[in-house]
Motif scaffolding. Structure first.
Motif, mmCIF file in Angstrom:
data_model
loop_
_atom_site.group_PDB
_atom_site.id
_atom_site.type_symbol
_atom_site.label_atom_id
_atom_site.label_comp_id
_atom_site.label_asym_id
_atom_site.label_seq_id
_atom_site.Cartn_x
_atom_site.Cartn_y
_atom_site.Cartn_z
ATOM 1 N N PHE A 92 0.791 -1.219 0.000
ATOM 2 C CA PHE A 92 0.000 0.000 0.000
ATOM 3 C C PHE A 92 0.833 1.282 0.000
ATOM 4 O O PHE A 92 0.375 2.313 -0.480
ATOM 5 N N GLN A 93 2.048 1.241 0.507
ATOM 6 C CA GLN A 93 2.905 2.435 0.431
ATOM 7 C C GLN A 93 3.255 2.742 -1.018
ATOM 8 O O GLN A 93 3.293 3.902 -1.409
ATOM 9 N N LEU A 94 3.493 1.695 -1.806
ATOM 10 C CA LEU A 94 3.772 1.911 -3.228
ATOM 11 C C LEU A 94 2.520 2.371 -3.961
ATOM 12 O O LEU A 94 2.593 3.256 -4.817
ATOM 13 N N VAL A 95 1.379 1.775 -3.648
ATOM 14 C CA VAL A 95 0.114 2.200 -4.257
ATOM 15 C C VAL A 95 -0.078 3.690 -4.006
ATOM 16 O O VAL A 95 -0.364 4.459 -4.933
ATOM 17 N N GLU A 96 0.099 4.104 -2.768
ATOM 18 C CA GLU A 96 -0.086 5.506 -2.417
ATOM 19 C C GLU A 96 0.924 6.410 -3.120
ATOM 20 O O GLU A 96 0.573 7.470 -3.633
ATOM 21 N N ALA A 97 2.182 5.986 -3.169
ATOM 22 C CA ALA A 97 3.224 6.806 -3.806
ATOM 23 C C ALA A 97 2.958 6.964 -5.297
ATOM 24 O O ALA A 97 3.083 8.069 -5.842
ATOM 25 N N ILE A 98 2.589 5.889 -5.965
ATOM 26 C CA ILE A 98 2.316 5.965 -7.406
ATOM 27 C C ILE A 98 1.069 6.799 -7.648
ATOM 28 O O ILE A 98 1.056 7.667 -8.524
ATOM 29 N N HIS A 99 0.035 6.563 -6.861
ATOM 30 C CA HIS A 99 -1.201 7.328 -7.019
ATOM 31 C C HIS A 99 -0.941 8.821 -6.810
ATOM 32 O O HIS A 99 -1.390 9.650 -7.605
ATOM 33 N N LEU A 100 -0.208 9.160 -5.762
ATOM 34 C CA LEU A 100 0.111 10.555 -5.488
ATOM 35 C C LEU A 100 0.877 11.182 -6.648
ATOM 36 O O LEU A 100 0.566 12.294 -7.085
ATOM 37 N N TYR A 101 1.853 10.466 -7.176
ATOM 38 C CA TYR A 101 2.610 10.999 -8.318
ATOM 39 C C TYR A 101 1.688 11.246 -9.504
ATOM 40 O O TYR A 101 1.745 12.291 -10.149
ATOM 41 N N LEU A 102 0.832 10.270 -9.804
ATOM 42 C CA LEU A 102 -0.054 10.397 -10.955
ATOM 43 C C LEU A 102 -1.019 11.558 -10.786
ATOM 44 O O LEU A 102 -1.279 12.301 -11.732
ATOM 45 N N VAL A 103 -1.528 11.747 -9.591
ATOM 46 C CA VAL A 103 -2.438 12.861 -9.328
ATOM 47 C C VAL A 103 -1.694 14.190 -9.453
ATOM 48 O O VAL A 103 -2.155 15.114 -10.115
ATOM 49 N N GLN A 104 -0.530 14.278 -8.836
ATOM 50 C CA GLN A 104 0.233 15.535 -8.879
ATOM 51 C C GLN A 104 0.676 15.886 -10.291
ATOM 52 O O GLN A 104 0.766 17.058 -10.633
ATOM 53 N N SER A 105 0.961 14.889 -11.095
ATOM 54 C CA SER A 105 1.406 15.170 -12.461
ATOM 55 C C SER A 105 0.235 15.236 -13.434
ATOM 56 O O SER A 105 0.437 15.341 -14.638
ATOM 57 N N GLN A 106 -0.997 15.127 -12.907
ATOM 58 C CA GLN A 106 -2.217 15.203 -13.707
ATOM 59 C C GLN A 106 -2.283 14.106 -14.760
ATOM 60 O O GLN A 106 -2.836 14.285 -15.831
ATOM 61 N N MET A 107 -1.720 12.965 -14.444
ATOM 62 C CA MET A 107 -1.739 11.843 -15.363
ATOM 63 C C MET A 107 -2.949 10.975 -15.019
ATOM 64 O O MET A 107 -3.223 10.736 -13.855
ATOM 65 N N HIS A 108 -3.680 10.536 -16.003
ATOM 66 C CA HIS A 108 -4.863 9.721 -15.767
ATOM 67 C C HIS A 108 -4.542 8.237 -15.926
ATOM 68 O O HIS A 108 -3.828 7.854 -16.845
ATOM 69 N N LEU A 109 -5.099 7.434 -15.038
ATOM 70 C CA LEU A 109 -5.006 5.985 -15.174
ATOM 71 C C LEU A 109 -6.252 5.519 -15.908
ATOM 72 O O LEU A 109 -7.358 5.752 -15.455
ATOM 73 N N ILE A 110 -6.075 4.884 -17.021
ATOM 74 C CA ILE A 110 -7.198 4.393 -17.799
ATOM 75 C C ILE A 110 -7.118 2.877 -17.844
ATOM 76 O O ILE A 110 -6.307 2.321 -18.582
ATOM 77 N N PRO A 111 -7.936 2.170 -17.056
ATOM 78 C CA PRO A 111 -7.879 0.705 -17.056
ATOM 79 C C PRO A 111 -8.108 0.135 -18.448
ATOM 80 O O PRO A 111 -8.997 0.564 -19.167
ATOM 81 N N GLY A 112 -7.277 -0.823 -18.816
ATOM 82 C CA GLY A 112 -7.446 -1.506 -20.088
ATOM 83 C C GLY A 112 -6.927 -0.757 -21.291
ATOM 84 O O GLY A 112 -7.034 -1.213 -22.419
ATOM 85 N N PHE A 113 -6.354 0.409 -21.093
ATOM 86 C CA PHE A 113 -5.863 1.184 -22.225
ATOM 87 C C PHE A 113 -4.346 1.191 -22.188
ATOM 88 O O PHE A 113 -3.752 1.462 -21.163
ATOM 89 N N ARG A 114 -3.712 0.854 -23.304
ATOM 90 C CA ARG A 114 -2.274 0.639 -23.312
ATOM 91 C C ARG A 114 -1.477 1.878 -22.923
ATOM 92 O O ARG A 114 -0.554 1.817 -22.144
ATOM 93 N N ARG A 115 -1.805 3.005 -23.475
ATOM 94 C CA ARG A 115 -1.054 4.213 -23.156
ATOM 95 C C ARG A 115 -1.939 5.192 -22.408
ATOM 96 O O ARG A 115 -3.124 5.299 -22.673
ATOM 97 N N VAL A 116 -1.339 5.914 -21.510
ATOM 98 C CA VAL A 116 -2.064 6.838 -20.661
ATOM 99 C C VAL A 116 -1.363 8.189 -20.770
ATOM 100 O O VAL A 116 -0.176 8.282 -20.531
ATOM 101 N N TYR A 117 -2.111 9.215 -21.138
ATOM 102 C CA TYR A 117 -1.496 10.510 -21.362
ATOM 103 C C TYR A 117 -2.237 11.614 -20.638
ATOM 104 O O TYR A 117 -3.425 11.546 -20.448
ATOM 105 N N ARG A 118 -1.570 12.631 -20.293
ATOM 106 C CA ARG A 118 -2.082 13.904 -19.786
ATOM 107 C C ARG A 118 -1.220 14.375 -18.647
ATOM 108 O O ARG A 118 -1.591 14.325 -17.502
#
Length: 158
Positions: A92-118
């Protein structure tokens, strides 16, 4: 001191993984030679020294300086795969760290989609390659964002 030297200094046992392509580039042999358990171990140890944004940005700047921007295209996919694996293994520490990075960098996680941009950070690091892909996926991202928003932040199994 660049990021590889920092890895060497703190974790000399990771010498074979010091470029971090094993955790940030799912298209290369380094990624395939390193199982997900090892990837999560490496990332977890790196996060004891510096936050994830340091590692991603240092990695990206290094490969941009080599004129190898194409290496950066799959950073979001790599992060998403590690995010999924960390959830499954309950790291869960890694989940939180990755999630925080993605939120701060405004990157979207799109389940099932190969590339994720923004991410404006990745736009500046990747340049035209990012722009080319981003334009092709804007409508898709809008539809998926609306769909995800309709779940009202409920936990969704991926």
């Amino acid at each position: 001191m660049n990021y590889s030297q920092l890895v060497d200094k703190h974790f000399p046992k990771y010498f074979n993984y010091r470029t971090l392509r094993c955790i940030f580039d799912p298209k290369v042999s380094e990624w395939h030679r390193c199982n997900m358990e090892k990837k999560l171990e490496i990332l977890g140890n790196l996060l004891t020294i510096k936050p994830l944004d340091y590692w991603v940005n240092s990695y990206a700047k290094y490969y941009k300086s080599l004129k190898k921007e194409y290496v950066l295209v799959d950073i979001p996919e790599a992060l998403f795969r590690m995010y999924q694996a960390a959830q499954i293994t309950e790291e869960f520490q890694l989940v939180e760290a990755i999630h925080l990075y993605l939120v701060q960098s405004q990157m979207h996680l799109i389940p099932g989609f190969r590339r994720v941009y923004r991410s404006e950070n990745l736009v500046s690091l990747m340049g035209p390659e990012f722009e080319k892909h981003q334009k092709a996926h804007e409508e898709y991202l809008q539809n998926v964002s609306e769909l995800l928003a309709s779940y009202n932040n409920e936990h969704i199994a991926i």
